[in-house]
Design a protein around this motif. Structure first.
Motif, PDB file in Angstrom:
ATOM      1  N   GLY A   1      25.420  41.737  38.190  1.00  0.00           N
ATOM      2  CA  GLY A   1      26.494  41.621  37.211  1.00  0.00           C
ATOM      3  C   GLY A   1      26.095  42.202  35.868  1.00  0.00           C
ATOM      4  N   THR A   2      24.927  41.775  35.371  1.00  0.00           N
ATOM      5  CA  THR A   2      24.473  42.320  34.094  1.00  0.00           C
ATOM      6  C   THR A   2      24.163  43.797  34.227  1.00  0.00           C
ATOM      7  OG1 THR A   2      22.558  41.028  34.693  1.00  0.00           O
ATOM      8  CG2 THR A   2      23.592  40.516  32.595  1.00  0.00           C
ATOM      9  N   THR A   3      23.691  44.189  35.427  1.00  0.00           N
ATOM     10  CA  THR A   3      23.383  45.600  35.646  1.00  0.00           C
ATOM     11  C   THR A   3      24.612  46.459  35.446  1.00  0.00           C
ATOM     12  OG1 THR A   3      21.710  45.021  37.254  1.00  0.00           O
ATOM     13  CG2 THR A   3      22.539  47.255  37.325  1.00  0.00           C
ATOM     14  N   PHE A   4      25.746  45.955  35.940  1.00  0.00           N
ATOM     15  CA  PHE A   4      26.975  46.718  35.784  1.00  0.00           C
ATOM     16  C   PHE A   4      27.208  47.020  34.303  1.00  0.00           C
ATOM     17  CE2 PHE A   4      31.588  47.258  35.635  1.00  0.00           C
ATOM     18  CZ  PHE A   4      31.693  48.271  36.561  1.00  0.00           C
ATOM     19  N   GLY A   5      26.920  46.024  33.462  1.00  0.00           N
ATOM     20  CA  GLY A   5      27.029  46.226  32.023  1.00  0.00           C
ATOM     21  C   GLY A   5      26.099  47.320  31.527  1.00  0.00           C
TER      22      GLY A   5
ATOM     23  N   ILE B   1      36.174  44.317  30.205  1.00  0.00           N
ATOM     24  CA  ILE B   1      35.454  44.545  31.462  1.00  0.00           C
ATOM     25  C   ILE B   1      34.284  43.570  31.580  1.00  0.00           C
ATOM     26  CG2 ILE B   1      33.996  46.180  32.699  1.00  0.00           C
ATOM     27  CD1 ILE B   1      35.753  48.399  31.656  1.00  0.00           C
ATOM     28  N   PHE B   2      33.563  43.391  30.456  1.00  0.00           N
ATOM     29  CA  PHE B   2      32.410  42.489  30.510  1.00  0.00           C
ATOM     30  C   PHE B   2      32.805  41.071  30.781  1.00  0.00           C
ATOM     31  CE2 PHE B   2      30.126  45.892  28.703  1.00  0.00           C
ATOM     32  CZ  PHE B   2      29.031  45.812  29.516  1.00  0.00           C
ATOM     33  N   VAL B   3      33.847  40.636  30.097  1.00  0.00           N
ATOM     34  CA  VAL B   3      34.283  39.258  30.293  1.00  0.00           C
ATOM     35  C   VAL B   3      34.699  39.065  31.753  1.00  0.00           C
ATOM     36  CG1 VAL B   3      36.057  37.591  29.681  1.00  0.00           C
ATOM     37  CG2 VAL B   3      34.903  38.875  27.896  1.00  0.00           C
ATOM     38  N   VAL B   4      35.411  40.040  32.310  1.00  0.00           N
ATOM     39  CA  VAL B   4      35.863  39.913  33.694  1.00  0.00           C
ATOM     40  C   VAL B   4      34.682  39.954  34.663  1.00  0.00           C
ATOM     41  CG1 VAL B   4      37.172  41.053  35.523  1.00  0.00           C
ATOM     42  CG2 VAL B   4      38.161  40.826  33.253  1.00  0.00           C
ATOM     43  N   VAL B   5      33.741  40.891  34.432  1.00  0.00           N
ATOM     44  CA  VAL B   5      32.597  40.984  35.340  1.00  0.00           C
ATOM     45  C   VAL B   5      31.776  39.694  35.293  1.00  0.00           C
ATOM     46  CG1 VAL B   5      30.384  42.126  35.705  1.00  0.00           C
ATOM     47  CG2 VAL B   5      32.429  43.489  35.358  1.00  0.00           C
ATOM     48  N   ASN B   6      31.562  39.166  34.090  1.00  0.00           N
ATOM     49  CA  ASN B   6      30.819  37.914  33.982  1.00  0.00           C
ATOM     50  C   ASN B   6      31.544  36.785  34.698  1.00  0.00           C
ATOM     51  OD1 ASN B   6      28.522  38.713  32.616  1.00  0.00           O
ATOM     52  ND2 ASN B   6      29.544  38.621  30.632  1.00  0.00           N
TER      53      ASN B   6
END
Lengths: 326, 315
Positions: free
Chosen positions: A246-250, A294-299
């Protein structure tokens, strides 16, 4: 479970509102008059006044913030660029987003496959040569930034060997075909750092699990190495890896700023940097909000997935576990 | 940090002293023997040498560099190494060695200033949140959570974009970079400090001090802070590596330290048009950058081991 998801959703809304506030006022307080940027400093007073009114810059800041958020919520309208004849920000985003997303997903898949397999290999051969080599390479992957790796790989495979294109982008605007060879180098460069991080994490996570009693039991009852590794060990070593994915996606999204700039790929990273260099605030603000969302959704997705994989996380709430692997 | 340094249990070297008092929450205060343990670790010692070299080059840069960083030596564009220019020149006929030396100065200045900022804010927020708890803690940690949800570099890029850093004067751009990296860097340190303080607050020696009538201020200063020193030292060292990398990234993108200041990241970007025939222009600043980043990472690992010898065999 539903309660858990709803709780997470309830937190996401105020977060996004706070971010939109910060983004808007950072732009508002930044030095210089936007009219100078749009109309040029030499424009006549009349033109300046017209531009000021057209972009709503004559309104008080709070009203402008209200209008800004209102337009986004009601019409999905992020305002207009100061350049390109006032092209809507959403159009600019829509143009660049598929490219960036494709690159990021490709790099994520690549770094998961490479990172997890190298990590397992290293854990199985802990402290023997394969492990040392893998971890040494992983360390280099962390210390060599993409803007160094990119030119080096291009020099080698693009310019000297001529195997791969040096720059550009795969969806050819003329025949609209996909040329996958354009994606190879950017994806590798983008994935290098996260592969290294995932490999290191997989190794330590696997080593922790491999020491557990149930692994010894599985071995004792005669299970083969493959079954032990993949059925027993990897399953339990996986939640921390997922969190990092997840963090990697960021990191991949922010990495795309560098990779797209270097390879001149017209995604949102490249577009954002161009906008920053031109001081095209509406576009910068729109990009900032988009990335924040995007970050909020991915998290959120990672949190929920984590809750599914590891039911204990549902009870303890946020309790700081998300950063366990960082 | 995802630490992957899992060593098989190997007995401590004979004669090695184990720190007398190691709190279970983390690392002991830097004590006698730390230095010796650090220097006995070859990787950490080598890293220390590299970093000392960088610092010794960076501090007296104006006296040491053969040329001023923006000085153009007409007629020597893209010249190879020679007695006049030991590492050659770039496309604007500027001396590469001099620019590398000044680049070290920029990297280290940014790292030191950002870490000073991060430690000040992170320590204050972490101490307040951890020591007083309750609503203050919840509020402060909510803020750090939000900031932590984003990659630091992305936040810094957007902040610099909104500040208009790309058109700032070079000196101003340096300040903006420090502010952007400081503003995005403090939350992780605040988290670390808070976690440590939460553990320390319940320890016997703090309770004893309180029973003896010590004020909050005295407890924080005399009992909590010294115990924070070790984890802070490790965190700051490792974080400085990230800061140097981030500064180079921002400068590479053109929104960090502005021309003509010779940031290593900027030098790498400037080399992009010429590296096919002059790879030296790309390789030299890249080497300087990667070496510094690696050295800081290794030193951080070494410090962690030296400060807490018992944890060495832990995963």
């Amino acid at each position: 479970m539903l309660r858990f998801i709803l709780g997470r959703l309830a937190l996401a809304v105020p977060t996004l509102l706070a971010i939109s506030f910060l983004v808007f006022f950072a732009g508002y307080l930044s030095p210089g008059d936007p009219v100078d940027i749009i109309a040029g400093e030499k424009a006549s007073a009349e033109t300046r006044e017209r531009v000021r009114r057209a972009y709503g810059l004559d309104r008080p800041p709070l009203e402008r913030y209200g209008n800004y958020v209102g337009a986004i919520v009601l019409r999905g309208d992020f305002g207009r660029s100061y350049f390109n004849n006032g092209e809507p920000v959403t159009a600019i985003i829509r143009r660049g987003f598929p490219t960036t997303a494709a690159l990021a997903v490709l790099a994520l898949a690549l770094s998961l496959v490479v990172g997890v397999s190298v990590g397992i290999l290293a854990a199985v051969s802990a402290n023997r040569p394969p492990d040392r080599i893998a971890m040494g390479t992983a360390l280099a992957g962390v210390a060599v930034p993409s803007f160094v790796l990119g030119p080096v790989l291009v020099l080698l495979f693009g310019l000297r060997l001529g195997w791969l294109p040096v720059q550009g982008f795969s969806l050819n605007p003329v025949d609209e075909r996909l040329y996958p060879e354009y994606f190879v180098l950017p994806a590798i460069v983008l994935a290098a750092r996260s592969s290294a991080l995932i490999a290191r994490l997989t190794r330590s996570s696997m080593l922790d699990v491999l020491r557990a009693d149930y692994i010894r039991t599985a071995r004792a009852k005669g299970l083969g190495t493959g079954a032990v590794l993949f059925k027993h060990a990897l399953k339990n070593a996986f939640p921390p890896i997922l969190t990092v994915a997840g963090t990697t996606f960021g990191y991949l999204l922010s990495g795309s700023f560098v990779v797209e700039t270097f390879f001149t790929i017209p995604g949102i990273g490249y577009q954002s940097i161009q906008s920053i260099l031109q001081r095209d605030y509406p576009v910068i603000q729109g990009m900032a909000l988009l990335l924040a969302t995007i970050f909020v959704v991915v998290n959120l997705v990672v949190d929920v997935l984590y809750g599914v994989l590891d039911p204990r996380a549902r009870l303890s709430g946020s309790g700081g576990r998300r950063r366990a692997g960082m | 940090m995802a630490e992957a340094n899992v060593e098989l249990a190997e007995p401590n070297a004979p004669g090695e002293t184990v720190g007398p008092m190691i709190p279970p929450t983390g690392l002991a205060p830097p004590a006698h023997g730390t230095w010796r343990r650090l220097l006995r670790n070859p990787v950490a010692a080598a890293s220390l040498v590299v970093l000392l070299f960088m610092a010794l080059v960076a501090l007296p840069a104006p006296a040491l560099a053969p040329y001023e960083f923006a000085r153009q030596d007409a007629g020597y564009q893209l010249a190879g190494p020679s007695a006049r220019h030991p590492l050659g020149t770039d496309d604007l006929a500027r001396d590469t060695l001099s620019r590398l030396v000044y680049g070290a100065r920029i990297s280290l200045t940014v790292a030191v200033l950002v870490e000073a900022f991060v430690v000040t804010v992170g320590l204050a927020v972490g101490l307040i949140a951890g020591f007083f708890g309750g609503l203050v803690d919840t509020a402060l940690m909510r803020v750090t959570d939000v900031v932590l949800a984003f990659p630091e570099i992305l936040l810094a890029i957007l902040l610099l974009g909104l500040f208009g850093a790309a058109s700032a004067r070079p000196e101003a751009s340096l300040v903006l970079v420090v502010v952007a990296l400081g503003a995005t860097g403090w939350p992780s340190l605040a988290r670390l400090v808070r976690g440590q303080v939460l553990g320390l607050r319940k320890r016997e020696f703090v309770e004893a001090a309180r029973a003896l009538g010590a004020t909050n201020g005295r407890i924080v200063l005399r009992h909590i802070l010294p115990n924070l020193l070790s984890p802070l030292l490790v965190a700051v060292t490792v974080d400085a590596a990230g800061v140097i990398l981030a500064e180079a990234t921002l400068s590479f993108l053109g929104i960090g330290v502005q021309r003509p200041y010779p940031s290593w990241g900027r030098m790498i970007n400037d080399a992009l048009d010429y590296y096919e025939y002059h790879p030296r222009l790309l390789i030299l600043p890249s080497l300087a950058l990667s070496l510094t980043v690696l050295a800081l990472n290794f030193l951080g690992d070494g410090l962690r081991d030296a400060l807490d010898p018992r944890a060495r065999n832990r995963s």
